[in-house]
Design a protein around this motif. Sequence first.
Motif, PDB file in Angstrom:
ATOM      1  N   LEU A 128     -36.293  22.019  43.654  1.00  0.00           N
ATOM      2  CA  LEU A 128     -37.018  21.433  44.784  1.00  0.00           C
ATOM      3  C   LEU A 128     -36.458  21.929  46.114  1.00  0.00           C
ATOM      4  N   MET A 129     -35.151  21.952  46.235  1.00  0.00           N
ATOM      5  CA  MET A 129     -34.538  22.396  47.489  1.00  0.00           C
ATOM      6  C   MET A 129     -34.766  23.882  47.728  1.00  0.00           C
ATOM      7  N   TYR A 130     -34.666  24.689  46.681  1.00  0.00           N
ATOM      8  CA  TYR A 130     -34.920  26.122  46.812  1.00  0.00           C
ATOM      9  C   TYR A 130     -36.343  26.359  47.315  1.00  0.00           C
ATOM     10  N   GLU A 163     -41.375  33.692  41.941  1.00  0.00           N
ATOM     11  CA  GLU A 163     -40.178  34.237  41.312  1.00  0.00           C
ATOM     12  C   GLU A 163     -38.951  33.456  41.776  1.00  0.00           C
ATOM     13  N   LEU A 164     -38.107  33.137  40.817  1.00  0.00           N
ATOM     14  CA  LEU A 164     -36.873  32.409  41.098  1.00  0.00           C
ATOM     15  C   LEU A 164     -35.683  33.212  40.597  1.00  0.00           C
ATOM     16  N   PRO A 165     -34.522  33.001  41.182  1.00  0.00           N
ATOM     17  CA  PRO A 165     -33.315  33.579  40.594  1.00  0.00           C
ATOM     18  C   PRO A 165     -33.183  33.075  39.152  1.00  0.00           C
ATOM     19  N   PRO A 166     -32.609  33.867  38.248  1.00  0.00           N
ATOM     20  CA  PRO A 166     -32.553  33.495  36.829  1.00  0.00           C
ATOM     21  C   PRO A 166     -31.998  32.091  36.549  1.00  0.00           C
ATOM     22  N   LEU A 168     -32.060  29.444  38.448  1.00  0.00           N
ATOM     23  CA  LEU A 168     -33.045  28.437  38.849  1.00  0.00           C
ATOM     24  C   LEU A 168     -34.268  28.463  37.948  1.00  0.00           C
ATOM     25  N   ALA A 169     -34.652  29.640  37.476  1.00  0.00           N
ATOM     26  CA  ALA A 169     -35.784  29.725  36.546  1.00  0.00           C
ATOM     27  C   ALA A 169     -35.473  28.945  35.267  1.00  0.00           C
ATOM     28  N   ALA A 170     -34.239  29.036  34.791  1.00  0.00           N
ATOM     29  CA  ALA A 170     -33.842  28.277  33.592  1.00  0.00           C
ATOM     30  C   ALA A 170     -33.898  26.780  33.880  1.00  0.00           C
ATOM     31  N   ARG A 171     -33.460  26.367  35.055  1.00  0.00           N
ATOM     32  CA  ARG A 171     -33.525  24.951  35.423  1.00  0.00           C
ATOM     33  C   ARG A 171     -34.981  24.486  35.517  1.00  0.00           C
ATOM     34  N   ALA A 172     -35.819  25.297  36.135  1.00  0.00           N
ATOM     35  CA  ALA A 172     -37.235  24.935  36.295  1.00  0.00           C
ATOM     36  C   ALA A 172     -37.910  24.737  34.944  1.00  0.00           C
TER      37      ALA A 172
END
Length: 191
Positions: A128-130, A163-166, A168-172
Amino acid sequence: MGRRTAPPPDGPGTPAEVLAWLRSTAGAGAPPGAGVLHLACHATVTPTERHSAGLELAGGRLTAEELTEAAEAAGARLGLVVLAACRSHVSGRGHNEAFSLATAFLVAGAHTVLGSLWQVPDDATSVLMYLTHRHLREGDPSVAALRRAQLVLVDPGRAGLGELPPALAARAARIDPDDLTGWAAFAHLGR
């Protein structure tokens, strides 16, 4: 929102470093609302104590009262304060529900504060913050940036995630869109 009046501290984020950064935003050349402060930490609320709300930082606790006093004394010119911390917009002062960490920054002159109303999960808060900061960089006003990020988290298809950093993508991928604790806790205060 990309303007900065002082470089962020290089240290671990102690109470003294945060207070020093607040004081540095008061420079004569700093336009009102130029500073952006993002604190990703723990917040605690202890009901009925004199200093009831505080941020748990490296090396100690920084209370709402200390933040208010330091920023007011320095004439801080903060634009946006993001409190990515559990219960950062909750008061521990009994019937005085208006005084929280988030409102302490408003009292001290911040234009806008984002704070949470309850405990928030790390995965959802990180994403959310990102996304909120991404939308701010795109030029959205803070209220719209937060709302757009919240809408991404409630969408099962994650439209707008981009696109997210890896990490953050795992968290998402672990965020349940039906779990409102992951997005609804954060409130926008101010302008």
